[in-house]
Design a protein around this motif. Structure first.
Motif, PDB file in Angstrom:
ATOM      1  N   TRP A   8      32.555   6.526-117.025  1.00 13.76           N
ATOM      2  CA  TRP A   8      31.267   6.743-116.368  1.00 13.76           C
ATOM      3  C   TRP A   8      30.149   6.122-117.190  1.00 13.76           C
ATOM      4  CZ3 TRP A   8      30.704   9.010-111.680  1.00 13.76           C
ATOM      5  CH2 TRP A   8      31.760   9.793-111.204  1.00 13.76           C
ATOM      6  N   ASP A   9      29.156   5.588-116.505  1.00 12.95           N
ATOM      7  CA  ASP A   9      27.897   5.182-117.120  1.00 12.95           C
ATOM      8  C   ASP A   9      26.841   6.181-116.671  1.00 12.95           C
ATOM      9  OD1 ASP A   9      28.536   2.918-118.550  1.00 12.95           O
ATOM     10  OD2 ASP A   9      28.010   1.538-116.947  1.00 12.95           O
ATOM     11  N   TYR A  62      20.011  11.703-115.201  1.00  9.66           N
ATOM     12  CA  TYR A  62      20.795  10.483-115.089  1.00  9.66           C
ATOM     13  C   TYR A  62      21.657  10.530-113.849  1.00  9.66           C
ATOM     14  CZ  TYR A  62      19.786  10.201-120.110  1.00  9.66           C
ATOM     15  OH  TYR A  62      19.171  10.167-121.315  1.00  9.66           O
ATOM     16  N   ARG A  95      32.323   3.002-113.790  1.00 12.06           N
ATOM     17  CA  ARG A  95      32.418   1.642-114.323  1.00 12.06           C
ATOM     18  C   ARG A  95      33.680   0.988-113.798  1.00 12.06           C
ATOM     19  NH1 ARG A  95      31.530   1.180-120.569  1.00 12.06           N
ATOM     20  NH2 ARG A  95      31.627  -0.951-119.890  1.00 12.06           N
ATOM     21  N   ARG A 127      22.869   6.318-115.785  1.00 13.86           N
ATOM     22  CA  ARG A 127      21.678   5.509-115.512  1.00 13.86           C
ATOM     23  C   ARG A 127      20.496   6.434-115.327  1.00 13.86           C
ATOM     24  NH1 ARG A 127      24.056   0.790-111.700  1.00 13.86           N
ATOM     25  NH2 ARG A 127      25.485   0.033-113.272  1.00 13.86           N
ATOM     26  N   ARG A 172      25.300   9.503-112.586  1.00 14.42           N
ATOM     27  CA  ARG A 172      26.611   9.135-113.134  1.00 14.42           C
ATOM     28  C   ARG A 172      27.200   8.056-112.233  1.00 14.42           C
ATOM     29  NH1 ARG A 172      29.009  12.984-116.701  1.00 14.42           N
ATOM     30  NH2 ARG A 172      31.010  12.205-116.026  1.00 14.42           N
TER      31      ARG A 172
END
Length: 93
Positions: free
Chosen positions: A78-79, A65, A70, A81, A67
Protein backbone atom coordinates in the motif's frame (compact mmCIF):
# COMPACT_ATOMS: atom_id res chain seq x y z
CA UNK A 1 -8.33 23.32 1.05
CA UNK A 2 -11.70 21.55 1.20
CA UNK A 3 -11.40 18.68 3.71
CA UNK A 4 -13.56 16.36 1.61
CA UNK A 5 -12.64 17.61 -1.87
CA UNK A 6 -10.88 14.40 -2.94
CA UNK A 7 -12.54 13.65 -6.29
CA UNK A 8 -9.98 11.28 -7.85
CA UNK A 9 -11.36 7.94 -9.01
CA UNK A 10 -10.14 4.87 -7.13
CA UNK A 11 -7.49 2.88 -9.01
CA UNK A 12 -8.87 -0.56 -8.20
CA UNK A 13 -12.55 0.21 -8.77
CA UNK A 14 -13.27 -0.96 -5.20
CA UNK A 15 -14.07 1.11 -2.13
CA UNK A 16 -11.49 3.63 -1.04
CA UNK A 17 -9.71 3.23 2.29
CA UNK A 18 -8.48 6.16 4.32
CA UNK A 19 -6.15 6.46 7.27
CA UNK A 20 -6.09 9.21 9.88
CA UNK A 21 -2.88 9.86 11.79
CA UNK A 22 -2.92 12.49 14.53
CA UNK A 23 -0.14 13.66 16.83
CA UNK A 24 0.05 16.04 19.77
CA UNK A 25 3.61 16.79 20.87
CA UNK A 26 4.88 19.30 23.44
CA UNK A 27 8.35 19.82 24.84
CA UNK A 28 11.87 19.00 23.72
CA UNK A 29 12.42 15.94 21.52
CA UNK A 30 14.61 14.13 24.05
CA UNK A 31 12.12 14.57 26.95
CA UNK A 32 8.68 15.47 25.64
CA UNK A 33 6.08 16.61 28.15
CA UNK A 34 3.41 15.13 25.90
CA UNK A 35 3.61 12.80 22.90
CA UNK A 36 0.16 11.50 22.01
CA UNK A 37 -0.66 9.63 18.81
CA UNK A 38 -3.96 8.38 17.38
CA UNK A 39 -4.77 6.35 14.27
CA UNK A 40 -8.08 5.52 12.64
CA UNK A 41 -9.00 3.79 9.36
CA UNK A 42 -12.25 3.87 7.42
CA UNK A 43 -13.76 3.89 3.96
CA UNK A 44 -15.78 6.99 5.01
CA UNK A 45 -13.68 10.11 4.42
CA UNK A 46 -16.29 12.46 5.92
CA UNK A 47 -16.31 10.48 9.19
CA UNK A 48 -12.52 10.67 9.44
CA UNK A 49 -12.62 14.42 8.79
CA UNK A 50 -15.05 14.83 11.71
CA UNK A 51 -12.78 12.76 13.98
CA UNK A 52 -9.82 14.86 12.83
CA UNK A 53 -11.66 18.11 13.62
CA UNK A 54 -12.34 16.93 17.18
CA UNK A 55 -8.69 15.93 17.62
CA UNK A 56 -7.50 19.28 16.23
CA UNK A 57 -9.73 21.08 18.75
CA UNK A 58 -7.81 19.11 21.43
CA UNK A 59 -4.44 20.31 20.08
CA UNK A 60 -3.57 17.50 17.67
CA UNK A 61 -2.28 17.94 14.13
CA UNK A 62 -4.07 15.48 11.86
CA UNK A 63 -3.21 13.98 8.48
CA UNK A 64 -5.66 11.98 6.38
CA UNK A 65 -4.26 9.66 3.72
CA UNK A 66 -5.85 7.59 1.00
CA UNK A 67 -4.55 4.03 0.95
CA UNK A 68 -3.68 3.08 -2.64
CA UNK A 69 -2.54 -0.34 -3.86
CA UNK A 70 0.86 -0.44 -5.53
CA UNK A 71 1.31 -2.44 -8.70
CA UNK A 72 5.07 -2.78 -8.29
CA UNK A 73 7.20 -4.16 -6.78
CA UNK A 74 4.54 -5.95 -4.67
CA UNK A 75 0.85 -5.85 -5.62
CA UNK A 76 -0.14 -6.40 -1.98
CA UNK A 77 1.75 -3.28 -0.83
CA UNK A 78 0.00 0.00 0.00
CA UNK A 79 0.98 3.61 -0.60
CA UNK A 80 -0.40 6.45 1.49
CA UNK A 81 -1.36 9.60 -0.44
CA UNK A 82 -2.06 12.74 1.56
CA UNK A 83 -5.66 13.94 1.18
CA UNK A 84 -5.63 16.74 3.76
CA UNK A 85 -3.87 18.07 6.84
CA UNK A 86 -5.60 19.87 9.70
CA UNK A 87 -3.61 21.97 12.16
CA UNK A 88 -4.67 23.55 15.46
CA UNK A 89 -3.17 26.92 14.43
CA UNK A 90 -4.94 27.19 11.05
CA UNK A 91 -8.47 28.30 10.38
CA UNK A 92 -11.07 25.92 8.96
CA UNK A 93 -10.78 24.51 5.43
Amino acid sequence: MDDTGDIRLPRSGGPRRYRLDARRFHGPLHTPARNDHEQHESDDLAALVEIARVLVSEGFTAWIYERVRRSAPWPEAWDLRLVTQLDPGRGPG
